[in-house]
Design a protein around this motif. Structure first.
Motif, PDB file in Angstrom:
ATOM      1  N   LYS A   1       0.855  -1.181   0.000  1.00  0.00           N
ATOM      2  CA  LYS A   1       0.000   0.000   0.000  1.00  0.00           C
ATOM      3  C   LYS A   1       0.893   1.232   0.000  1.00  0.00           C
ATOM      4  O   LYS A   1       1.844   1.339   0.772  1.00  0.00           O
TER       5      LYS A   1
ATOM      6  N   LYS B   1      -1.969   1.229  -4.647  1.00  0.00           N
ATOM      7  CA  LYS B   1      -1.121   0.076  -4.355  1.00  0.00           C
ATOM      8  C   LYS B   1      -0.119  -0.126  -5.483  1.00  0.00           C
ATOM      9  O   LYS B   1      -0.329   0.337  -6.610  1.00  0.00           O
TER      10      LYS B   1
ATOM     11  N   HIS C   1      -6.520  -7.278  -5.916  1.00  0.00           N
ATOM     12  CA  HIS C   1      -7.578  -6.325  -6.239  1.00  0.00           C
ATOM     13  C   HIS C   1      -8.756  -6.583  -5.306  1.00  0.00           C
ATOM     14  O   HIS C   1      -9.156  -7.740  -5.106  1.00  0.00           O
ATOM     15  N   ALA C   2      -9.309  -5.516  -4.754  1.00  0.00           N
ATOM     16  CA  ALA C   2     -10.399  -5.659  -3.791  1.00  0.00           C
ATOM     17  C   ALA C   2     -11.592  -6.392  -4.383  1.00  0.00           C
ATOM     18  O   ALA C   2     -12.289  -7.144  -3.680  1.00  0.00           O
ATOM     19  N   GLU C   3     -11.828  -6.194  -5.695  1.00  0.00           N
ATOM     20  CA  GLU C   3     -12.983  -6.827  -6.328  1.00  0.00           C
ATOM     21  C   GLU C   3     -12.746  -8.296  -6.674  1.00  0.00           C
ATOM     22  O   GLU C   3     -13.655  -8.966  -7.172  1.00  0.00           O
TER      23      GLU C   3
ATOM     24  N   PRO D   1     -11.369 -11.043  -4.396  1.00  0.00           N
ATOM     25  CA  PRO D   1     -10.804 -11.405  -3.093  1.00  0.00           C
ATOM     26  C   PRO D   1     -10.034 -12.725  -3.073  1.00  0.00           C
ATOM     27  O   PRO D   1      -9.173 -12.917  -2.211  1.00  0.00           O
TER      28      PRO D   1
END
Length: 764
Positions: free
Chosen positions: A48, A106, A153-155, A157
């Motif tokens: 991050k 990120k 990527h957050a989408e 998981p």
């Protein structure tokens, strides 16, 4: 018009210019007063971003511009790079995470750019990058080809971009239930680096309200479209050119952030800006290749005929979706899943995994090479497990000539071929009858000898629409403009000769124009072993259109009706006229008549189906059990490329492709540690094959003309690589028979082989 193969003298017209140092590459054609770009790249694979301070870099003397993601957003540059979203056979779609030009919140792989510095000299630009303050919270890297781990990527998981399936799973299961013999293996296809001799590079130059961007890529239209969309510039204000290119191999067809950012900087500064990748940047950021893990299973009946084949694959996508990677590792893989064999019960499952590495897959033969390697390794494993001769096992399962056109279990239609004829020719040239004698001679010197066979098939050309333009210039010069882009293949030679052979125009008057978005017509550049066929087909249409355009004016000069005029491929003729002008003569007559509008003619050629080149590769190796070293002693290739437009160029393509495939099989490997750090980021660590690693190749073409296009051509550019990997690997495995417990994966390096011979394979 000359028939295929009728020409007696084959040359490469590019060679003199290139060997004399007269090449026009990006690096030596950039404006001398251009500013230099250098990129500040992430030193870690996954983190991050907590701080990115560019103030000291901006204050350095000689620095003109420093950009990070926030600066782009402030300027309204919000679109990321283009990428593919996979549509699965069941209608579902794969993941579509944003792919930023510069890292935003990120970083996701070592080498990902966070900022770009534009300065007077490359040294100032590099020094300024040293002044960038970058702070971050490191996140564990995900480097395995499996679901789970810290999400990139957050989408997404679970780090799985898609699950893709094709084939009849229940029919395949039924085939396995009734099978007399079954074979199963886990097979690894390692990651490799493309390493084109010329790294990626570009420059951008504002001029007269337009932006000229030169990129050493594989086509100009997609680059122009990306520039227009991302930078918000009208397409007509952008000119993209591609000069000479030192190797592409699919890697240079992908989208990258550097040309976009160099173009933006040039547009903002109204100054020329240039960038050339250094080798370590290339190894970190170029699109990678291969990197798959398979669980493959084969089912045979009591006569050793293949009745079922199913494959579960995990493929590495890298950190982001690429332009073609998902399509290549699903559709392209599936197209040739069953190769040259008659098997109607198949199932393929593929999952795409995000890892903390640069994008993949974009290398010579991508998709096809992976499918062929897996299938031909499995055929050898099956032959060994079942106690069947590997050549005989293939013969028993070949699709027969009377079965063409042949529909595969994956829904593809193969054009005509004679696989057994090709295999028999390969056996003769490779002298397999003399192998046991050569093996005994090697054994007397304490060496192991093995022979390996690979019978490959690949899809080439595909559905395409391509245009060419023929311009008759002053001083009896002719220019043929094509949408393909040579990166060493010899396009100038093949298209010049092809046009001359099918029009009667003199070769020494013809020039080939490529790589200019202001000039080229319909087409997407070069890739997929397609250029000679698609451009050749369009050129035939252009010549025919030229003949039709010239007829009315010639009719007046010849005193005949236009429809009475015929063109025989060299001259115009008509009953009742003693005039027999050539196409060049006709152009001069038309120029004299003032009809300059007829001296530029375009033709559009369309091909709506795939061709399937195929062939046999036979490798013979010696292994030194004391050191594990491998010597490739003999190598034979017999291919069916259909008709050949230029045999010399084809043989060169085969040689180069074989070198790349053999290199992967024996020594090449891209390695990362558990933190995602690239361990093979220089030629000190990444092994490249050399000329001394190869014998003279025995090659010939055993053609069955294709029915997929008017030329009868099947394509050849990637075929050497597609067939070579498994042939070399199978040869080493054959030499190690008795030492190998169950399997051995590539690359078959001396260390790995030595450990296997010593019974310590678990340590390598």
């Amino acid at each position: 018009m000359k028939k295929f193969g009728a020409r007696r003298r084959w040359t490469r017209r590019e060679d003199v210019r290139l060997l004399q140092g007269q090449g026009t590459f990006v690096e030596n054609t950039a404006p001398p007063d251009a500013l230099y770009a250098h990129f500040f790249r992430s030193p870690v694979a996954h983190a991050k971003i907590t701080k990115l301070d560019l103030s000291e870099a901006r204050e350095m003397q000689g620095v003109h511009l420093v950009l990070a993601a926030a600066d782009l957003h402030a300027a309204g540059i919000v679109d990321g790079l283009p990428f593919e979203v996979l549509v699965c056979p069941d209608g579902s779609t794969g993941a579509a995470p944003r792919r930023p030009l510069l890292a935003e919140d990120k970083v996701r792989f070592v080498g990902e750019p966070l900022a770009v510095v534009i300065a007077e000299t490359p040294h100032i630009a590099k020094d300024a990058c040293e002044q960038v303050e970058f702070e971050y919270e490191e996140i564990s890297a995900h480097t395995r080809l499996s679901e789970g781990g810290p999400p990139l990527h957050a989408e997404v998981p679970d780090n799985c971009a898609f699950h893709w399936s094709k084939g009849d799973i229940s029919a395949c299961q039924a085939a396995f239930e009734r099978a007399a013999h079954k074979v199963s293996r886990s097979v690894r296809n390692n990651r490799i680096t493309v390493n084109s001799i010329e790294p990626r590079g570009c420059y951008a130059l504002p001029s007269d309200g337009r932006l000229h961007v030169a990129v050493n890529g594989q086509g100009v239209d997609s680059t122009r479209d990306s520039l227009s969309q991302i930078l918000g510039l009208a397409p007509e204000t952008i000119r993209v050119t591609t000069p000479d290119v030192g190797g592409g191999f699919g890697m240079k067809a992908m989208s990258y952030p550097e040309p976009i950012l160099v173009a933006y900087a040039a547009h903002e500064l109204q100054r020329a800006v240039r960038w050339m990748s250094e080798r370590i940047e290339a190894m970190q950021t170029d699109a990678g290749a291969r990197d798959l893990e398979h669980l493959a299973e084969m089912a045979f009946d009591e006569n050793y005929r293949l009745i079922g084949y199913r494959v579960d694959t995990a493929c590495n996508l890298g950190a982001y979706n690429s332009d073609l990677g998902q399509l290549i590792q699903t559709d392209y893989f599936a197209m040739v899943l069953t190769g040259a064999y008659h098997v109607q019960n198949c199932a393929l499952n593929v999952k795409g995994i995000y890892t903390n590495s640069a994008q993949t897959d974009a290398y010579r033969g991508a998709g096809r090479a992976e499918a062929s390697y897996l299938l031909e390794r499995m055929m050898d494993y099956a032959a060994n497990d079942l106690g069947v001769d590997p050549w005989e096992l293939r013969r028993r399962n070949f699709i027969q000539p009377g079965q063409f056109p042949y529909s595969t279990a994956m829904g593809e239609q193969y054009d005509p071929a004679d696989y057994e004829k090709v295999l028999n020719r390969a056996a003769s040239i490779a002298d397999i009858d003399g192998f046991e004698r050569r093996k005994a001679a090697s054994g007397s010197q304490g060496r192991l000898r093995g022979i390996g066979l690979s019978y490959y098939i690949m899809n080439a050309i595909g559905s395409s629409k391509v245009s060419t333009r023929l311009d008759f210039l002053e001083d009896e010069k002719i220019k043929l403009t094509v949408p393909s882009q040579s990166a060493g293949q010899g396009h100038e030679s093949v298209f010049t000769m092809f046009l001359a052979d099918h029009s009667g125009l003199p070769e020494d008057r013809i020039s080939i124009e490529q790589g200019d978005s202001d000039r080229v017509g319909i087409g997407v550049g070069t890739g997929g072993s397609s250029s000679a066929t698609t451009v050749g087909n369009a050129t035939l249409v252009t010549v025919a259109n030229t003949v039709e355009a010239f007829r009315p004016v010639l009719a007046e000069a010849m005193g005949v009706d236009p429809q009475e005029i015929e063109f025989d491929g060299e001259t115009f003729r008509a009953p009742g006229s003693n005039l027999t002008p050539s196409l060049l003569d006709a152009a001069e007559m038309i120029r004299a008549a003032g009809r300059l509008d007829l001296l530029s003619v375009e033709g559009v050629g369309e091909i709506d189906t795939w061709a399937f080149p195929n062939g046999a590769h036979v490798a013979e190796v010696e292994v030194d059990p004391e050191t594990g070293s491998v010597t490739l002693d003999r190598y034979t290739v017999v291919s069916d490329f259909g008709n050949l437009l230029n045999p010399v160029l084809v043989e060169g393509q085969v040689h180069g492709g074989c070198a790349q495939g053999i290199g992967q099989a024996l020594i090449e490997n891209t390695a990362f540690d558990e933190d995602g750090q690239l361990l093979t980021a220089s030629f000190m660590d990444y092994a490249m094959p050399r000329a001394t690693d190869f014998p003279a190749f025995d090659y010939c073409n055993e053609p069955v003309p294709s029915s997929a296009n008017p030329l009868g051509v099947k394509g050849c550019g990637e075929a050497g690589t597609v067939g070579a990997i498994a042939a070399a690997a199978n040869a080493v495995a054959d030499a190690l028979r008795g030492h190998e417990t169950k399997q051995i994966d590539i690359p078959l390096t001396p260390g790995r082989i030595w450990a296997l011979v010593q019974g310590r394979a678990d340590k390598h």
